[in-house]
Design an enzyme around this catalytic site. Structure first.
Site, PDB file in Angstrom:
ATOM      1  N   ARG A  90      10.336   7.524   4.721  1.00  0.00           N
ATOM      2  CA  ARG A  90      11.364   7.080   5.679  1.00  0.00           C
ATOM      3  C   ARG A  90      12.756   7.095   5.061  1.00  0.00           C
ATOM      4  O   ARG A  90      13.739   7.405   5.718  1.00  0.00           O
ATOM      5  CB  ARG A  90      11.014   5.668   6.197  1.00  0.00           C
ATOM      6  CG  ARG A  90       9.996   5.699   7.334  1.00  0.00           C
ATOM      7  CD  ARG A  90       9.337   4.359   7.529  1.00  0.00           C
ATOM      8  NE  ARG A  90       8.328   4.121   6.494  1.00  0.00           N
ATOM      9  CZ  ARG A  90       7.716   2.974   6.320  1.00  0.00           C
ATOM     10  NH1 ARG A  90       8.031   1.935   7.075  1.00  0.00           N
ATOM     11  NH2 ARG A  90       6.795   2.848   5.394  1.00  0.00           N
ATOM     12  N   TRP A  91      12.829   6.765   3.802  1.00  0.00           N
ATOM     13  CA  TRP A  91      14.111   6.804   3.087  1.00  0.00           C
ATOM     14  C   TRP A  91      14.681   8.224   3.138  1.00  0.00           C
ATOM     15  O   TRP A  91      15.860   8.429   3.410  1.00  0.00           O
ATOM     16  CB  TRP A  91      13.905   6.353   1.645  1.00  0.00           C
ATOM     17  CG  TRP A  91      15.138   6.270   0.802  1.00  0.00           C
ATOM     18  CD1 TRP A  91      15.906   5.155   0.596  1.00  0.00           C
ATOM     19  CD2 TRP A  91      15.744   7.333   0.035  1.00  0.00           C
ATOM     20  NE1 TRP A  91      16.955   5.455  -0.253  1.00  0.00           N
ATOM     21  CE2 TRP A  91      16.872   6.788  -0.601  1.00  0.00           C
ATOM     22  CE3 TRP A  91      15.433   8.677  -0.168  1.00  0.00           C
ATOM     23  CZ2 TRP A  91      17.705   7.535  -1.441  1.00  0.00           C
ATOM     24  CZ3 TRP A  91      16.260   9.436  -0.999  1.00  0.00           C
ATOM     25  CH2 TRP A  91      17.381   8.862  -1.618  1.00  0.00           C
TER      26      TRP A  91
ATOM     27  N   THR B 134      -6.445   7.136  -2.427  1.00  0.00           N
ATOM     28  CA  THR B 134      -7.502   8.113  -2.137  1.00  0.00           C
ATOM     29  C   THR B 134      -7.278   8.750  -0.760  1.00  0.00           C
ATOM     30  O   THR B 134      -7.796   9.823  -0.485  1.00  0.00           O
ATOM     31  CB  THR B 134      -8.906   7.450  -2.165  1.00  0.00           C
ATOM     32  OG1 THR B 134      -8.856   6.238  -1.411  1.00  0.00           O
ATOM     33  CG2 THR B 134      -9.337   7.111  -3.577  1.00  0.00           C
TER      34      THR B 134
ATOM     35  N   ARG C 172       0.275  -4.645   5.244  1.00  0.00           N
ATOM     36  CA  ARG C 172      -1.165  -4.387   5.101  1.00  0.00           C
ATOM     37  C   ARG C 172      -1.436  -3.951   3.668  1.00  0.00           C
ATOM     38  O   ARG C 172      -0.520  -3.591   2.928  1.00  0.00           O
ATOM     39  CB  ARG C 172      -1.630  -3.324   6.100  1.00  0.00           C
ATOM     40  CG  ARG C 172      -0.890  -1.995   5.978  1.00  0.00           C
ATOM     41  CD  ARG C 172      -1.418  -0.926   6.943  1.00  0.00           C
ATOM     42  NE  ARG C 172      -0.548   0.236   6.950  1.00  0.00           N
ATOM     43  CZ  ARG C 172       0.478   0.416   7.791  1.00  0.00           C
ATOM     44  NH1 ARG C 172       0.760  -0.497   8.710  1.00  0.00           N
ATOM     45  NH2 ARG C 172       1.242   1.496   7.726  1.00  0.00           N
TER      46      ARG C 172
ATOM     47  N   SER D 137      -3.730  -1.430   2.823  1.00  0.00           N
ATOM     48  CA  SER D 137      -4.018   0.007   2.710  1.00  0.00           C
ATOM     49  C   SER D 137      -4.966   0.317   1.545  1.00  0.00           C
ATOM     50  O   SER D 137      -4.704   1.203   0.734  1.00  0.00           O
ATOM     51  CB  SER D 137      -2.712   0.813   2.574  1.00  0.00           C
ATOM     52  OG  SER D 137      -1.855   0.577   3.663  1.00  0.00           O
TER      53      SER D 137
ATOM     54  N   LEU E 157       4.510  -5.115 -22.021  1.00  0.00           N
ATOM     55  CA  LEU E 157       4.068  -5.018 -20.625  1.00  0.00           C
ATOM     56  C   LEU E 157       2.931  -4.013 -20.477  1.00  0.00           C
ATOM     57  O   LEU E 157       3.014  -2.893 -20.975  1.00  0.00           O
ATOM     58  CB  LEU E 157       5.250  -4.548 -19.758  1.00  0.00           C
ATOM     59  CG  LEU E 157       4.941  -4.253 -18.283  1.00  0.00           C
ATOM     60  CD1 LEU E 157       4.707  -5.545 -17.513  1.00  0.00           C
ATOM     61  CD2 LEU E 157       6.059  -3.446 -17.641  1.00  0.00           C
TER      62      LEU E 157
ATOM     63  N   HIS F 136      10.328  10.559  -2.763  1.00  0.00           N
ATOM     64  CA  HIS F 136       9.463  10.179  -3.885  1.00  0.00           C
ATOM     65  C   HIS F 136      10.251  10.195  -5.194  1.00  0.00           C
ATOM     66  O   HIS F 136      10.044   9.363  -6.067  1.00  0.00           O
ATOM     67  CB  HIS F 136       8.260  11.118  -3.979  1.00  0.00           C
ATOM     68  CG  HIS F 136       7.364  11.029  -2.779  1.00  0.00           C
ATOM     69  ND1 HIS F 136       6.893   9.832  -2.289  1.00  0.00           N
ATOM     70  CD2 HIS F 136       6.868  11.985  -1.944  1.00  0.00           C
ATOM     71  CE1 HIS F 136       6.134  10.051  -1.218  1.00  0.00           C
ATOM     72  NE2 HIS F 136       6.109  11.350  -0.985  1.00  0.00           N
TER      73      HIS F 136
ATOM     74  N   ASP G 219       6.192   1.392  -0.918  1.00  0.00           N
ATOM     75  CA  ASP G 219       6.109   2.133   0.349  1.00  0.00           C
ATOM     76  C   ASP G 219       7.496   2.382   0.935  1.00  0.00           C
ATOM     77  O   ASP G 219       8.414   1.576   0.747  1.00  0.00           O
ATOM     78  CB  ASP G 219       5.229   1.339   1.331  1.00  0.00           C
ATOM     79  CG  ASP G 219       4.704   2.212   2.465  1.00  0.00           C
ATOM     80  OD1 ASP G 219       4.837   3.455   2.391  1.00  0.00           O
ATOM     81  OD2 ASP G 219       4.152   1.640   3.426  1.00  0.00           O
TER      82      ASP G 219
HETATM   83  C1  IPE Z   1      -0.079   3.051   0.533  1.00  0.00           C
HETATM   84  O1  IPE Z   1       0.925   3.543   1.342  1.00  0.00           O
HETATM   85  C2  IPE Z   1      -0.257   3.947  -0.657  1.00  0.00           C
HETATM   86  C3  IPE Z   1       0.842   3.961  -1.625  1.00  0.00           C
HETATM   87  C4  IPE Z   1       1.930   3.243  -1.556  1.00  0.00           C
HETATM   88  C5  IPE Z   1       0.647   4.840  -2.739  1.00  0.00           C
HETATM   89  P1  IPE Z   1       0.643   4.496   2.588  1.00  0.00           P
HETATM   90  O2  IPE Z   1       1.963   4.797   3.158  1.00  0.00           O
HETATM   91  O3  IPE Z   1      -0.196   5.639   2.183  1.00  0.00           O
HETATM   92  O4  IPE Z   1      -0.208   3.549   3.536  1.00  0.00           O
HETATM   93  P2  IPE Z   1      -0.372   3.559   5.104  1.00  0.00           P
HETATM   94  O5  IPE Z   1      -0.896   4.913   5.466  1.00  0.00           O
HETATM   95  O6  IPE Z   1       0.969   3.312   5.679  1.00  0.00           O
HETATM   96  O7  IPE Z   1      -1.337   2.454   5.392  1.00  0.00           O
HETATM   97  C1  IPE Z   2       5.015   5.600  -0.501  1.00  0.00           C
HETATM   98  O1  IPE Z   2       5.939   6.116   0.397  1.00  0.00           O
HETATM   99  C2  IPE Z   2       4.641   6.593  -1.579  1.00  0.00           C
HETATM  100  C3  IPE Z   2       3.310   7.196  -1.415  1.00  0.00           C
HETATM  101  C4  IPE Z   2       2.412   6.861  -0.539  1.00  0.00           C
HETATM  102  C5  IPE Z   2       2.961   8.267  -2.360  1.00  0.00           C
HETATM  103  P1  IPE Z   2       5.480   6.908   1.687  1.00  0.00           P
HETATM  104  O2  IPE Z   2       5.439   8.352   1.351  1.00  0.00           O
HETATM  105  O3  IPE Z   2       4.220   6.342   2.242  1.00  0.00           O
HETATM  106  O4  IPE Z   2       6.695   6.615   2.666  1.00  0.00           O
HETATM  107  P2  IPE Z   2       6.637   6.364   4.238  1.00  0.00           P
HETATM  108  O5  IPE Z   2       5.662   5.269   4.474  1.00  0.00           O
HETATM  109  O6  IPE Z   2       6.179   7.654   4.858  1.00  0.00           O
HETATM  110  O7  IPE Z   2       8.021   6.000   4.594  1.00  0.00           O
HETATM  111 MG    MG Z   3       3.854   4.876   3.579  1.00  0.00          MG
END
Ligand code: IPE
Ligand code: IPE
Ligand code: MG
Length: 242
Positions: free
Chosen positions: A20-21, A62, A195, A197, A127, A33, A16
């Site tokens: 933000r990065w 999902t 969390r 998620s 792995l 990404h 996650d």
């Molecule tokens: C969980 O991250 C899903 C993945 C890392 C692929 P999200 O960024 O979608 O989760 P929430 O919305 O912060 O709970």
């Molecule tokens: C996790 O990074 C990757 C995916 C959910 C696909 P986010 O895209 O959720 O990044 P933040 O949480 O918005 O920073």
């Molecule tokens: Mg996220």
């Protein structure tokens, strides 16, 4: 120091913080990404080197379909690029790729690459790299129940089969169809969120959790090892007294 004799066999990661990065750098989310994919490459390598047996990453949930079309299609385009540039090396490193989630509905080009990855690596013995893609734990449990139901209707299961924890486990994505991935010993989440998620709800019953503020694209093998070391200092009891 990391105890190489007690490396967790099964690790799961909620990758996650890509968005933000990117935001911090005034870049589009897809750039985050992309950077996240580079971090993932390193973590796969490190996992192999450390002797982790199962690495499960949360790549797309999902619920992630709720994001903009631009971001969603960007993520799947990256997946195509990733497979095209990395599959050969993964295969050389004896990595076996598996998917958790319904990937039948993802864009065609990505689906093709997934199928190719599964096929190319199916006999590898190193792995096991599990990608949770269009994965949600509640959907997984409901699907398992429906699959049991179906097998009863088709007489593949006895009609008075008793549903047990063991039976349900076998019908999850982590069950028979993916060689029964052991429940994660350790679940890591980056970016400061604490969390699940909708990730591995059933399988995480006795997992240890490690959280770090590091955003996923900044996650390094050093930070990974630090969290595994933190795990090694935990006292797992599984309900017993010990
Ligand atoms: C969980 O991250 C899903 C993945 C890392 C692929 P999200 O960024 O979608 O989760 P929430 O919305 O912060 O709970
Ligand atoms: C996790 O990074 C990757 C995916 C959910 C696909 P986010 O895209 O959720 O990044 P933040 O949480 O918005 O920073
Ligand atoms: Mg996220």
């Amino acid at each position: 120091m990391l105890d190489m004799n007690r490396i967790p066999a099964s690790i799961a990661i909620i990758m996650d913080g890509n968005g933000r990065w990117a935001k911090k750098r005034f870049l589009p989310r897809v750039a985050g990404h992309n950077a996240g994919m580079l971090a993932m490459k390193e973590i796969i390598k490190t996992s192999s080197t450390l002797g982790v047996k199962y690495l499960t990453v949360y790549a797309f949930s999902t619920e992630n379909w709720k994001r903009t079309e631009e971001e969603v299609s960007g993520i799947f385009k990256l997946l195509v690029r990733y497979v095209d540039s990395e599959l050969e090396e993964l295969n050389e490193n004896n990595v076996k790729v598996r998917i958790l989630g319904d990937y039948s509905v993802i864009p065609e080009a990505a689906k093709e690459r997934i199928e190719k990855s599964l096929k190319t690596t199916e006999n590898n013995t190193g792995l096991q790299f599990n990608i949770a893609l269009n994965y949600g734990s509640r959907a997984e449990i409901v699907r398992a129940m429906n699959r049991i139901n179906q097998d009863i209707r088709e007489s593949k299961l006895d009609r008075d089969t008793e549903i047990t924890e063991e039976l349900l486990s076998r019908y999850l994505y982590t069950g028979d169809e993916n060689d029964n991935i052991p429940d994660p010993d350790l679940i890591i989440r980056t970016s400061g969120e604490e969390r699940l998620s909708n990730f591995l709800l059933w399988q995480s019953a006795y997992s240890e959790f490690a959280f770090t503020d590091v955003l996923w694209p900044d996650f390094t093998p050093e930070e990974y090892k630090r969290l595994i070391e933190e795990y090694q200092n935990r006292d797992r009891r599984f309900g017993g007294r010990k």
